[in-house]
Design a protein around this motif. Sequence first.
Motif, PDB file in Angstrom:
ATOM      1  N   PHE A  37       0.862  -1.176   0.000  1.00 58.02           N
ATOM      2  CA  PHE A  37       0.000   0.000   0.000  1.00 58.02           C
ATOM      3  C   PHE A  37       0.899   1.226   0.000  1.00 58.02           C
ATOM      4  O   PHE A  37       1.884   1.275   0.752  1.00 58.02           O
ATOM      5  N   LEU A  38       0.563   2.216  -0.803  1.00 60.12           N
ATOM      6  CA  LEU A  38       1.280   3.487  -0.811  1.00 60.12           C
ATOM      7  C   LEU A  38       0.260   4.607  -0.629  1.00 60.12           C
ATOM      8  O   LEU A  38      -0.682   4.719  -1.425  1.00 60.12           O
ATOM      9  N   PHE A  39       0.446   5.404   0.411  1.00 60.20           N
ATOM     10  CA  PHE A  39      -0.484   6.485   0.707  1.00 60.20           C
ATOM     11  C   PHE A  39       0.233   7.825   0.558  1.00 60.20           C
ATOM     12  O   PHE A  39       1.255   8.065   1.203  1.00 60.20           O
ATOM     13  N   PHE A  40      -0.299   8.685  -0.317  1.00 61.68           N
ATOM     14  CA  PHE A  40       0.302  10.000  -0.542  1.00 61.68           C
ATOM     15  C   PHE A  40      -0.444  11.056   0.265  1.00 61.68           C
ATOM     16  O   PHE A  40      -1.599  11.368  -0.021  1.00 61.68           O
ATOM     17  N   ASP A  41       0.239  11.573   1.291  1.00 62.43           N
ATOM     18  CA  ASP A  41      -0.326  12.644   2.102  1.00 62.43           C
ATOM     19  C   ASP A  41      -0.255  13.972   1.344  1.00 62.43           C
ATOM     20  O   ASP A  41      -1.064  14.868   1.555  1.00 62.43           O
ATOM     21  N   LYS A  42       0.735  14.058   0.451  1.00 59.07           N
ATOM     22  CA  LYS A  42       0.839  15.191  -0.458  1.00 59.07           C
ATOM     23  C   LYS A  42       1.779  14.803  -1.590  1.00 59.07           C
ATOM     24  O   LYS A  42       2.548  13.850  -1.482  1.00 59.07           O
ATOM     25  N   GLY A  43       1.728  15.551  -2.685  1.00 63.38           N
ATOM     26  CA  GLY A  43       2.587  15.260  -3.830  1.00 63.38           C
ATOM     27  C   GLY A  43       1.828  15.263  -5.144  1.00 63.38           C
ATOM     28  O   GLY A  43       0.596  15.181  -5.170  1.00 63.38           O
ATOM     29  N   LYS A  44       2.563  15.366  -6.235  1.00 60.71           N
ATOM     30  CA  LYS A  44       1.995  15.316  -7.577  1.00 60.71           C
ATOM     31  C   LYS A  44       2.907  14.478  -8.469  1.00 60.71           C
ATOM     32  O   LYS A  44       4.110  14.407  -8.257  1.00 60.71           O
ATOM     33  N   GLY A  45       2.307  13.845  -9.462  1.00 60.82           N
ATOM     34  CA  GLY A  45       3.081  13.029 -10.387  1.00 60.82           C
ATOM     35  C   GLY A  45       2.185  11.977 -11.014  1.00 60.82           C
ATOM     36  O   GLY A  45       0.961  12.139 -11.077  1.00 60.82           O
TER      37      GLY A  45
END
Length: 276
Positions: A37-45
């Motif tokens: 599982f990968l959880f992005f709390d912030k970021g773009k791409g």
Amino acid sequence: MKISKLYFHIHYCNWKDSHSPGNRLRKVARTLQHHAFLFFDKGKGNFTIGKKRYAIQEGRLFYVAPHVFHSLELDPKTPFCCLTVHFSYASVHFNDLQWEVKQETDILPLPSVQEVKDNYQVGDLFKKLVDSWNAKLPGYEFLAKTLLQQLLIALYQNNKRKDRNDSVALKVEKIIQYMHQNVTRKITLAELSEMTQLSPSYLSRMFKDITGYSVIGFFNKIKMDKAKELMMEGNKKVKEVAQALGFVDEFYFSRLFKRMEGISPSEFYSKNVHGL
């Protein structure tokens, strides 16, 4: 597949952000032999899983199954924060006084990407999972497995709620913002009910369904998080912190803090400010 029958093994957890040495997470292409599982709390791409490409943005959680090629490329100009857990699992059964263990080969019945921005419970569980793994305190492996199972249940529930009334979800989000803005005083369910034009009983039920917490329980959690922040600054006594958060009774504040955090405010202050 019943979650209650699954036994997890965590390979490792990670917390990567813009300040991580080398920022090696900025660009990755690989195939894993386990689940992640990968959880992005912030970021773009962009995140590619198999043949499908998804946008990376705040509050998105990705599920990568074993033997599935995936790649990600983060925008180098945008700050990011990503939490990951890598794991395997087996199905454990107890029948006729005998244990039976089966290595599961099926992928979890979850979508490759979920929107969990408005689901406080998912983000909170993920952060607790990674924090407990990295802290390596006695019993951390058992605690991490328990948190992973809770996270999985929360993800199932989040997926089932994807067709819920969006207007209610927006009102719950508005309430949370209101709580942050009014953390220094007392707010009531009646006040929030009038603000959202929802009956107290319906508001309570929907708030618990969306966040996993009761209305007052969630507000108290925000207050306790703020209390820890104020104490970490090192310039306020416990009584002053209680008053700053709208508690008339310092002793009630202390009891509530200990019930929610496991230690008293004075113990927290001593350990985190003075290092005792």
